[in-house]
Each structure stands twice: as C-alpha cells, then as structure tokens.
Design a protein around this motif. Structure first.
Motif, mmCIF file in Angstrom:
data_model
loop_
_atom_site.group_PDB
_atom_site.id
_atom_site.type_symbol
_atom_site.label_atom_id
_atom_site.label_comp_id
_atom_site.label_asym_id
_atom_site.label_seq_id
_atom_site.Cartn_x
_atom_site.Cartn_y
_atom_site.Cartn_z
ATOM 1 N N TYR A 98 2.571 25.551 3.911
ATOM 2 C CA TYR A 98 2.778 24.098 4.028
ATOM 3 C C TYR A 98 2.449 23.620 5.444
ATOM 4 C CZ TYR A 98 5.138 19.557 3.376
ATOM 5 O OH TYR A 98 5.425 18.211 3.279
ATOM 6 N N LEU A 104 12.578 13.566 3.862
ATOM 7 C CA LEU A 104 13.041 12.386 3.129
ATOM 8 C C LEU A 104 13.568 12.855 1.780
ATOM 9 C CD1 LEU A 104 9.804 10.243 3.651
ATOM 10 C CD2 LEU A 104 11.797 10.320 5.157
ATOM 11 N N THR A 148 13.524 13.122 -1.762
ATOM 12 C CA THR A 148 12.624 12.898 -2.908
ATOM 13 C C THR A 148 12.734 14.122 -3.828
ATOM 14 O OG1 THR A 148 10.696 14.088 -2.045
ATOM 15 C CG2 THR A 148 10.930 11.787 -1.347
ATOM 16 N N GLU A 208 -2.011 10.210 -11.261
ATOM 17 C CA GLU A 208 -1.044 11.298 -11.471
ATOM 18 C C GLU A 208 -1.704 12.456 -12.216
ATOM 19 O OE1 GLU A 208 1.391 12.996 -10.948
ATOM 20 O OE2 GLU A 208 2.700 11.718 -9.812
HETATM 21 N N1 LIG Z 1 9.851 14.435 0.907
HETATM 22 C C1 LIG Z 1 9.711 14.782 2.156
HETATM 23 O O1 LIG Z 1 10.671 15.105 2.859
HETATM 24 C C2 LIG Z 1 8.356 14.791 2.796
HETATM 25 C C3 LIG Z 1 8.291 14.900 4.198
HETATM 26 C C4 LIG Z 1 7.051 14.916 4.810
HETATM 27 C C5 LIG Z 1 5.898 14.813 4.039
HETATM 28 N N2 LIG Z 1 5.990 14.720 2.680
HETATM 29 C C6 LIG Z 1 4.738 14.620 1.925
HETATM 30 O O2 LIG Z 1 4.738 13.426 1.182
HETATM 31 C C7 LIG Z 1 3.935 13.597 -0.006
HETATM 32 C C8 LIG Z 1 4.727 13.172 -1.237
HETATM 33 O O3 LIG Z 1 5.857 14.017 -1.362
HETATM 34 P P1 LIG Z 1 7.154 13.638 -2.199
HETATM 35 O O4 LIG Z 1 8.297 14.052 -1.383
HETATM 36 O O5 LIG Z 1 7.072 12.249 -2.696
HETATM 37 O O6 LIG Z 1 7.015 14.707 -3.383
HETATM 38 P P2 LIG Z 1 7.003 14.541 -4.985
HETATM 39 O O7 LIG Z 1 7.036 15.925 -5.510
HETATM 40 O O8 LIG Z 1 8.029 13.560 -5.415
HETATM 41 O O9 LIG Z 1 5.590 13.881 -5.231
HETATM 42 C C9 LIG Z 1 4.383 14.581 -5.165
HETATM 43 C C10 LIG Z 1 3.446 13.977 -6.174
HETATM 44 O O10 LIG Z 1 2.184 14.662 -6.100
HETATM 45 C C11 LIG Z 1 1.763 14.915 -7.429
HETATM 46 N N3 LIG Z 1 0.868 16.071 -7.468
HETATM 47 C C12 LIG Z 1 1.191 17.387 -7.325
HETATM 48 N N4 LIG Z 1 0.096 18.138 -7.471
HETATM 49 C C13 LIG Z 1 -0.942 17.312 -7.695
HETATM 50 C C14 LIG Z 1 -2.331 17.508 -7.938
HETATM 51 N N5 LIG Z 1 -2.885 18.723 -7.993
HETATM 52 N N6 LIG Z 1 -3.115 16.405 -8.129
HETATM 53 C C15 LIG Z 1 -2.588 15.179 -8.109
HETATM 54 N N7 LIG Z 1 -1.275 14.920 -7.898
HETATM 55 C C16 LIG Z 1 -0.469 15.985 -7.702
HETATM 56 C C17 LIG Z 1 3.046 15.172 -8.219
HETATM 57 O O11 LIG Z 1 2.856 15.030 -9.601
HETATM 58 C C18 LIG Z 1 3.969 14.139 -7.601
HETATM 59 O O12 LIG Z 1 3.875 12.900 -8.254
HETATM 60 C C19 LIG Z 1 3.532 15.078 -0.016
HETATM 61 O O13 LIG Z 1 2.222 15.195 0.528
HETATM 62 C C20 LIG Z 1 4.552 15.717 0.902
HETATM 63 O O14 LIG Z 1 4.074 16.899 1.482
HETATM 64 C C21 LIG Z 1 7.192 14.703 2.045
#
Ligand SMILES: NC(=O)c1ccc[n+]([C@@H]2O[C@H](COP(=O)([O-])OP(=O)(O)OC[C@H]3O[C@@H](n4cnc5c(N)ncnc54)[C@H](O)[C@@H]3O)[C@@H](O)[C@H]2O)c1
Length: 255
Positions: A160, A193, A195, A40
């Motif tokens: 993005y 999703l 989150t 993290e």
């Molecule tokens: N939630 C959605 O709908 C969705 C859909 C498609 C893809 N995603 C992808 O899934 C992944 C996780 O997303 P999420 O929804 O759990 O978001 P989230 O914001 O809950 O989690 C993202 C995590 O990445 C960490 N992070 C951010 N910058 C960072 C850095 N510079 N170095 C290390 N860690 C860092 C954050 O602290 C956080 O814990 C992302 O890559 C997102 O693009 C999410």
C-alpha cells in the motif's frame, strides 16, 4: 477578482464511487454543479446506483458505468460510454483503491500485484485514457487519491505505501507532461478516515488511541474532510496548482 469554486455543468468521473470516499466526493462535486459518471466494479453496480439516485436528487445528471481499473478494455469502454453520453470529460478523480495489511515477510506476489494493479497501474491507465480526451479539449483536472502512507512509511502496509508513494510521484510527472494541454494533475493525501476500508482499524481501541496521540488535530477524519480540497482542485480556483499532493491529515505528516 475572486476565483470561482463552481464547476457547473462540468463532467466528472469518479472511480470507485459506490462507497466510502468516492461516494462522498461524487455527491460533493454534484453539489458544486457537476454531472457525475459513477463508476464501480461490475459486481457492485447496485451501490453505484444508490450514489446515482442521490446525485439526481441534487438536480444533476448521473451515469452509472461499470469499471475495473485493472482492465484496460474496461477503462476504454468507460471513457467511450462517457464520451457518447456527455461528449466531454472535465474532471477525473482516481479514487478506487484497496489495502492488504500484512507483515512484509508474509506478503505474497499475488497480494503485491493486486494492490499495485489497482492503486498505481489503475491510476496510470485511467489517467492516460482520459487524458487523450482532455488533450483534445485542451483542458482537464485530474485528482489522484494518495494517502499519508504515500509520504511516510507504515508497518504492515508494504504494498500500500509503495503504491501510494508511486501515486505522489506519478502525479508530478503527469502534471509536467500535460501542463501544455491545460490539464492540472494533483493528489490528495488523507489521514485515516472512517470508511469500509478502515472499519476494522477503527474497531481497535489501541489504534484509536495511537491515532489521537499521533495526530496534532485530535479528532478522527471522515470523508467529508476531503470535500473542500476536492472541489478546490476540480475548480478554476486551482488553475495554477499542479503536481502537488495536498495533505488532509490533521497535521499527521507535519511533525
Ligand atoms: N479510508 C481511509 O482512511 C483512506 C485514507 C487515505 C487514503 N484512502 C484512499 O481513498 C480511496 C478510497 O478509499 P475508501 O476508504 O473510500 O475505501 P472503500 O473500500 O470504501 O472504497 C474503495 C472503492 O474502490 C472500488 N474498487 C476496488 N477495486 C476496484 C477496481 N479494480 N476497479 C474499480 N473500482 C474498484 C471499490 O468497489 C470501492 O467502491 C482509496 O484509494 C484509499 O486508498 C483512504
């Protein structure tokens, strides 16, 4: 012979595993048998500790390591710490990611660089650093988090969508280059999703209606929907699968 979906005693690094999808996947891989390196941002280590506590309840080891994927020194230190503690790296999930939603005409250079630095450059350099270990081992599984926005366009998501499309094609290239070392590189393309990343979207009734109208499977996705695909891609069951992006999107990109 039925292939194994178990990953007992494998060592898995999950980036950004203090929250959202990363936390769910860290716990799931632990459930399937792996020891987890919970990484993290340095200012979010308490969230990582919470994930680690949950993993330990499952009887697996959990190591919390600070990581900023935009900082190459931080990536190297995380890999060195993992090597010192476990002596190997079997699985890497490049999950960390951010989104900045703005009209294309309003995206600043700073916005663009921040999103691309974390979502694409971070995926590349974390993979590169970990692959140096996996190449020595002659084995490894790398799983990159893309999105439906990696294969379709979407208004107000210029940086993005560019970053996530980059992840899809980077996945193919790294898969081709590292296949001879027994490393599989694949990606997952989730639908929206619920989150912390999408909280504001899911508070918007218009978005929710458009989502259900658009997606053939008429329900909202959750991080739990990614568990099966992630365990599959991390396990021996997917040994002949590489360079692919598996869409977990309720059919969104199928129509
Ligand atoms: N939630 C959605 O709908 C969705 C859909 C498609 C893809 N995603 C992808 O899934 C992944 C996780 O997303 P999420 O929804 O759990 O978001 P989230 O914001 O809950 O989690 C993202 C995590 O990445 C960490 N992070 C951010 N910058 C960072 C850095 N510079 N170095 C290390 N860690 C860092 C954050 O602290 C956080 O814990 C992302 O890559 C997102 O693009 C999410």
């Amino acid at each position: 012979m039925i292939p194994s979906f178990r990953i007992d005693d494998k060592v898995a690094i999950i980036t950004g595993s203090g929250s959202g999808i990363g936390r769910t996947l860290a716990l799931s891989l632990a459930h399937a048998g792996a020891h987890i390196v919970v990484t993290e941002l340095p200012n979010r280590l308490e969230a990582a500790e919470e994930t680690a506590r949950e993993i330990k309840k499952l009887g697996r080891q959990a190591l919390v390591v600070p990581l900023d994927v935009t900082n190459l020194q931080s990536i190297e230190q995380m890999v060195e710490t993992t090597q010192r503690e476990f002596g190997k790296i079997d699985i890497l999930v490049n999950n960390a990611g951010i989104i900045i939603r703005k009209k294309a005409t309003e995206v600043s250079e700073q916005d663009w660089d921040r999103v691309l630095d974390i979502n694409l450059k971070g995926v590349f350099f974390t993979s590169q650093t970990v692959a140096k270990v996996m190449i020595q081992q002659k084995s490894g599984k790398i799983i990159n988090m893309s999105s439906i926005n990696g294969v379709i366009g979407s208004p107000e998501r210029a940086s993005y969508t560019a970053s996530k499309a980059g992840v899809v094609n980077l996945t193919r290239t790294l898969a081709a280059e590292w296949a001879e070392f027994g490393i599989n590189v694949n990606a997952i393309g989730p639908t929206y999703l619920l989150t912390p990343l999408t909280t504001t979207l899911f508070e918007n009734e218009t978005f929710k209606k458009q989502y259900l109208d658009r997606q053939p499977i008429k329900r909202f996705g959750t991080p739990e929907d990614l568990i099966g695909t992630t365990i599959y891609l991390a396990s021996p069951a997917s040994d002949l699968v590489t360079g692919q992006t598996i869409m977990v999107d309720g059919g969104w990109t199928a129509v």
